[in-house]
Write an enzyme that holds these catalytic residues in place. Structure first.
Site, PDB file in Angstrom:
ATOM      1  N   ASN A 263     -20.815  17.309 -15.452  1.00  0.00           N
ATOM      2  CA  ASN A 263     -20.339  17.828 -16.737  1.00  0.00           C
ATOM      3  C   ASN A 263     -20.973  19.201 -16.959  1.00  0.00           C
ATOM      4  OD1 ASN A 263     -19.684  18.295 -19.382  1.00  0.00           O
ATOM      5  ND2 ASN A 263     -20.620  16.432 -20.198  1.00  0.00           N
TER       6      ASN A 263
ATOM      7  N   ARG B 165     -20.215  22.023 -37.011  1.00  0.00           N
ATOM      8  CA  ARG B 165     -18.833  22.480 -37.220  1.00  0.00           C
ATOM      9  C   ARG B 165     -18.329  22.020 -38.584  1.00  0.00           C
ATOM     10  NH1 ARG B 165     -17.373  19.925 -31.906  1.00  0.00           N
ATOM     11  NH2 ARG B 165     -17.942  21.444 -30.310  1.00  0.00           N
TER      12      ARG B 165
ATOM     13  N   ARG C 116     -15.946  16.466 -15.659  1.00  0.00           N
ATOM     14  CA  ARG C 116     -15.420  16.516 -17.014  1.00  0.00           C
ATOM     15  C   ARG C 116     -14.847  17.917 -17.220  1.00  0.00           C
ATOM     16  NH1 ARG C 116     -18.567  15.534 -22.724  1.00  0.00           N
ATOM     17  NH2 ARG C 116     -16.684  15.613 -23.973  1.00  0.00           N
TER      18      ARG C 116
ATOM     19  N   GLU D 290     -19.045   7.950 -21.597  1.00  0.00           N
ATOM     20  CA  GLU D 290     -18.088   8.901 -21.012  1.00  0.00           C
ATOM     21  C   GLU D 290     -18.307   9.068 -19.516  1.00  0.00           C
ATOM     22  OE1 GLU D 290     -18.872  11.531 -24.573  1.00  0.00           O
ATOM     23  OE2 GLU D 290     -16.867  12.203 -24.027  1.00  0.00           O
TER      24      GLU D 290
END
Ligand code: AMP
Length: 400
Positions: free
Chosen positions: A7, A240, A90, A384
């Site tokens: 990743n 965010r 990923r 994941e």
């Protein structure tokens, strides 16, 4: 099959070596400060963590160091790199062309390149990781597992923004959604764990971590999700903002005399929990501790986080005309009993009730609603890396 899961971020690279049959992690770690000075953290399962400082000008040197660590005669977990049978990467953005994981070939590389505009921080780094693995382990199959792929089943009415159609035509401006690997893994696991009918099920997955998104999944297929063209849309996240009136951008840019790019950076990096708490923290644990000590900034941030989750769940129940199960996952979803309680208590109008004792659950698949609750609520930990490993192994076996 031993799968190396990779990743890549712009200056970092996380990896895990996983056996797809036993699901055992043989080793994992992280390369940091790629392009600056370089630092490898390597952790063989059951062994000591090793930290090595060494120059890593590019992702190629970083991958080389990871491979050397894996076959190191003292602390390595492999005798030779031949034991790595596939590499799963990923990849952030596959745009509208890719709706599933795929074995990487020239065509797939071109799509990832085309999507660099849409994922400017991640796609170039993902490509560097892919090219480095191809160079250092020639002939091994590399698989791309896209964050956007699971959401490609959304209908047009869910993914279109109501702006002039020409922008979709010209630039493919639309909702794509992210965290797809987690949403796919958790929705599947929810259906399996709860014994739901895979062909007649409505599931909401709330992936709540530093980045957060919610998805609505009907019969195993995503029909809506909260992140958009980029991961900025949707929930209140660590840094965010999630949803806001786009006119806020123009207003603040004019008042503060800053550029749109600077404002977008602020919305990505200085907003969310961090912004709402007046810079106290982007981390939920810090904020919940501060809130317990009476800090009003922390309380504001957590109230806004929970309220937005409640609104999204309510809207997805409406969009699907019902729901069978709601699954909480991610660092906050799996651990923060307070968030789950606040959210579920606000769904009481639907006859959804929480089992307070079961809600103390952490880190395991667990039903947290009462037996008479109209909808099952569960904690389903995401993984994941394992999902990437499984998708990689399945594709490679199919190809053989
Ligand atoms: P993730 O991005 O999925 O790793 O999640 C990171 C977020 O999960 C951070 O805001 C953490 O504060 C939060 N988190 C992790 N562990 C816990 C915990 N035990 N209790 C509450 N929040 C946690």
């Amino acid at each position: 099959m031993n799968v190396l899961v990779v990743n890549c971020g712009s200056s970092s690279l996380k990896f895990q070596l996983i056996n797809s049959e036993t699901e055992a992690v043989a080793a994992k770690g992280l390369c940091e400060r790629i392009g600056l000075d370089g630092r490898l953290v390597y952790q063989p399962t059951g062994g000591e963590k090793e930290v090595t400082e060494a120059a890593m000008p590019t992702h190629t040197e970083a991958i080389k160091m990871v491979l050397d660590a894996l076959v190191n005669p003292k602390t390595g977990v492999l005798k030779s790199l031949d034991e790595v049978e596939a590499i799963g990467h990923r990849v952030l953005h596959g745009g509208a062309k890719i709706s599933d994981s795929c074995i990487i070939n020239d065509e797939v590389i071109s799509v990832i390149e085309e999507c660099c505009d849409l994922g400017p921080l991640h796609n170039p780094a993902n490509l560097m990781g892919i090219r480095a693995c191809m160079e250092l382990m020639p002939g091994k199959p590399n698989v791309a597992v896209f964050d956007t792929a699971f959401h490609q089943t959304m209908p047009e009415k869910a993914y279109m923004y109501a702006i002039p159609y020409k922008y979709y035509d010209k630039y493919k401006i639309r909702k794509y959604g992210f965290h797809g690997t987690s949403h796919r893994f958790v929705s599947k696991e929810t259906i399996k764990f709860l014994g739901l009918d895979p062909n007649n099920s409505k599931v909401i997955v709330a992936h709540l971590g530093n980045g957060s998104s919610i998805s609505a999944v009907v019969n195993g297929k995503c029909v809506d999700t909260s992140m958009g063209l980029t991961p900025l849309e949707g929930l209140v996240m660590g840094t965010r903002s999630g949803d806001l009136d786009p006119a806020v951008l123009e207003y603040i840019c004019n008042k503060e005399n800053i550029s749109v790019s600077e404002m977008v950076r602020i919305l990505n990096k200085e907003s969310g929990l961090l912004g709402l708490s007046q810079g106290l923290s982007s981390d939920f644990r810090d904020l919940s501790e501060a809130m317990e000590n009476g800090n009003p900034d922390a309380k504001r941030a957590i109230d806004c986080l929970c309220y937005r989750i409640i609104k999204y769940i309510g809207s997805y129940i409406a969009a699907m005309n019902g729901v069978d199960a709601i699954a909480f996952t991610g660092g906050i979803g799996e651990n923060a009993a307070l968030v789950r309680k606040t959210v579920v208590d606000n769904l009481s109008y639907l006859g959804i009730t929480l089992d307070e004792e079961a809600n103390k659950a952490r880190g395991e698949d667990k039903v947290i609603s009462t037996s008479d609750s109209k909808v099952i609520v569960a904690v389903i930990p995401t993984n994941e890396e394992l999902a990437i490993c499984q998708e990689t192994a399945a594709l490679v076996k199919n190809q053989k």
